[in-house]
Design an enzyme around this catalytic site. Structure first.
Site, PDB file in Angstrom:
ATOM      1  N   SER A 161      63.310 -18.215  -2.300  1.00  0.00           N
ATOM      2  CA  SER A 161      62.624 -18.382  -1.017  1.00  0.00           C
ATOM      3  C   SER A 161      63.245 -19.502  -0.198  1.00  0.00           C
ATOM      4  O   SER A 161      62.996 -19.599   1.010  1.00  0.00           O
ATOM      5  CB  SER A 161      61.135 -18.666  -1.246  1.00  0.00           C
ATOM      6  OG  SER A 161      60.957 -19.711  -2.186  1.00  0.00           O
TER       7      SER A 161
ATOM      8  N   ASP B  55      64.762 -18.992  -9.977  1.00  0.00           N
ATOM      9  CA  ASP B  55      65.127 -17.597  -9.752  1.00  0.00           C
ATOM     10  C   ASP B  55      66.604 -17.384 -10.030  1.00  0.00           C
ATOM     11  O   ASP B  55      67.430 -18.283  -9.806  1.00  0.00           O
ATOM     12  CB  ASP B  55      64.877 -17.212  -8.289  1.00  0.00           C
ATOM     13  CG  ASP B  55      63.427 -16.895  -7.987  1.00  0.00           C
ATOM     14  OD1 ASP B  55      62.738 -16.382  -8.887  1.00  0.00           O
ATOM     15  OD2 ASP B  55      62.984 -17.155  -6.858  1.00  0.00           O
TER      16      ASP B  55
ATOM     17  N   LYS C 276      63.523 -16.865 -13.685  1.00  0.00           N
ATOM     18  CA  LYS C 276      62.619 -15.801 -13.246  1.00  0.00           C
ATOM     19  C   LYS C 276      63.434 -14.629 -12.724  1.00  0.00           C
ATOM     20  O   LYS C 276      64.392 -14.816 -11.972  1.00  0.00           O
ATOM     21  CB  LYS C 276      61.657 -16.304 -12.162  1.00  0.00           C
ATOM     22  CG  LYS C 276      60.681 -15.223 -11.665  1.00  0.00           C
ATOM     23  CD  LYS C 276      59.557 -15.817 -10.830  1.00  0.00           C
ATOM     24  CE  LYS C 276      60.004 -16.241  -9.457  1.00  0.00           C
ATOM     25  NZ  LYS C 276      60.451 -15.091  -8.619  1.00  0.00           N
TER      26      LYS C 276
ATOM     27  N   GLU D  68      63.104 -10.634 -10.961  1.00  0.00           N
ATOM     28  CA  GLU D  68      62.266  -9.647 -10.288  1.00  0.00           C
ATOM     29  C   GLU D  68      62.525  -8.271 -10.878  1.00  0.00           C
ATOM     30  O   GLU D  68      63.668  -7.910 -11.171  1.00  0.00           O
ATOM     31  CB  GLU D  68      62.573  -9.625  -8.789  1.00  0.00           C
ATOM     32  CG  GLU D  68      62.218 -10.916  -8.073  1.00  0.00           C
ATOM     33  CD  GLU D  68      62.497 -10.837  -6.583  1.00  0.00           C
ATOM     34  OE1 GLU D  68      62.809  -9.729  -6.092  1.00  0.00           O
ATOM     35  OE2 GLU D  68      62.390 -11.878  -5.900  1.00  0.00           O
TER      36      GLU D  68
ATOM     37  N   GLU E  20      52.902 -10.597  -7.270  1.00  0.00           N
ATOM     38  CA  GLU E  20      52.949 -10.933  -5.853  1.00  0.00           C
ATOM     39  C   GLU E  20      52.445  -9.792  -4.983  1.00  0.00           C
ATOM     40  O   GLU E  20      52.902  -8.646  -5.105  1.00  0.00           O
ATOM     41  CB  GLU E  20      54.373 -11.299  -5.422  1.00  0.00           C
ATOM     42  CG  GLU E  20      54.457 -11.660  -3.943  1.00  0.00           C
ATOM     43  CD  GLU E  20      55.769 -12.297  -3.529  1.00  0.00           C
ATOM     44  OE1 GLU E  20      55.929 -12.586  -2.328  1.00  0.00           O
ATOM     45  OE2 GLU E  20      56.628 -12.523  -4.406  1.00  0.00           O
TER      46      GLU E  20
END
Length: 287
Positions: free
Chosen positions: A46, A85, A115, A117, A184
């Site tokens: 982010s 991430d 992390k 996704e 999320e």
């Protein structure tokens, strides 16, 4: 505060203790959040949106995240878990790629875990990393690296079929060895079922109150960002407004001559002052 580890988070879930997690991208922010008692700091991609000014997280590179992770790891100090991430296409191609890039993130970035996704499609990668001793946090629901596939930033799992798939994804990640799963932008009812179905903790962001913990983006939490604010965010400060007001005062004081004042000014010692003006003349004093 004792060190927060994967076992700590699991114990907190079992005891019903909520986990507080927030993004951080630099040393001073990490230090302040650590002092506040944050359990987990996330060096999120982010950063591409809230720091770099991109409209998605996709442009963020591994080198950039390693750089930010290194700062956060030093600022966090003892007692806080630091997770980072892996950015777009650094782990989706092969598990071997993921291994190399995760190794860099841990060795150079100094983080405790990474992390990823994705759901069932990344299970082989999660298994490979966990087998190598790399703790993995999963992330399902709205996965920002897939924003173009989704057609924008939108809530996921509104339809029963999609919601059931999210449950299956979460269970698959847990079975593969993930120590926690971020949920999320999914309906609260779906997040509740997932949270109750998993032994490992869930961390919600726009997923309602039933998760084992919550995560916010620091710039959203602090009111540092401008423009659109996600529905799930609660600004605890209006830092952006405070900075603008303070900067306006600074501009005014510079232009009026009020800054710098005597408290911000250094003078020569008397003996040095006399010797200096013997060379440059009394008119140089400007008094």
């Amino acid at each position: 505060m004792t060190d927060v580890t994967v076992r700590t988070l699991l114990r907190m879930k079992r005891k019903g203790e909520k986990i507080a997690m927030m993004t951080a991208y630099d040393y001073p922010t990490a230090k302040l959040l650590s002092q506040a008692g944050m359990h987990v700091l996330l060096v999120g991609d982010s950063v591409g949106m809230v720091v770099q000014g991109h409209t998605t997280t996709i442009p963020v590179t591994l080198d950039q995240l390693v750089y930010h992770a290194n700062m956060v790891s030093r600022g966090a100090g003892d007692g806080v878990m630091v997770v980072a991430d892996l950015p777009f296409l650094t782990y989706q191609i092969t598990p071997e790629d993921a291994m190399r890039h995760a190794a860099r993130m841990m060795q150079e970035g100094g983080v405790h875990a990474i992390k990823l996704e994705g759901g069932q499609s990344i299970v082989p990668t999660v298994e490979r990393l966990v087998t190598a001793g790399i703790p993995v946090m999963g992330h399902i629901g709205l996965t920002p690296q897939s924003v173009h596939a989704f057609g924008g930033f939108s809530v996921q799992g509104r339809r029963a079929e999609e919601a059931n798939r999210l449950v299956e994804d979460a269970l698959a990640l847990e079975k593969a060895g993930a120590f926690a799963v971020v949920l999320e932008a999914i309906p609260a009812e779906v997040a509740k079922v997932i949270t109750e179905s998993l032994r490992v903790p869930t961390i919600g962001i726009g997923a309602g109150p039933h998760c084992d913990g919550q995560v916010l983006v620091f710039h959203d939490f602090s009111g540092y960002t401008t423009g659109y604010i996600p529905k799930h965010n609660k600004p605890y400060l209006q830092l952006g407004d405070l900075i603008v007001q303070a900067a306006q005062q600074y501009v005014e004081e510079v232009q009026s001559g009020a800054f710098p004042g005597e408290p911000q000014t250094v003078h020569l010692k008397a003996e040095e002052r006399d010797a200096f003006f013997e060379v440059h003349g009394e008119e140089a004093k400007g008094e």
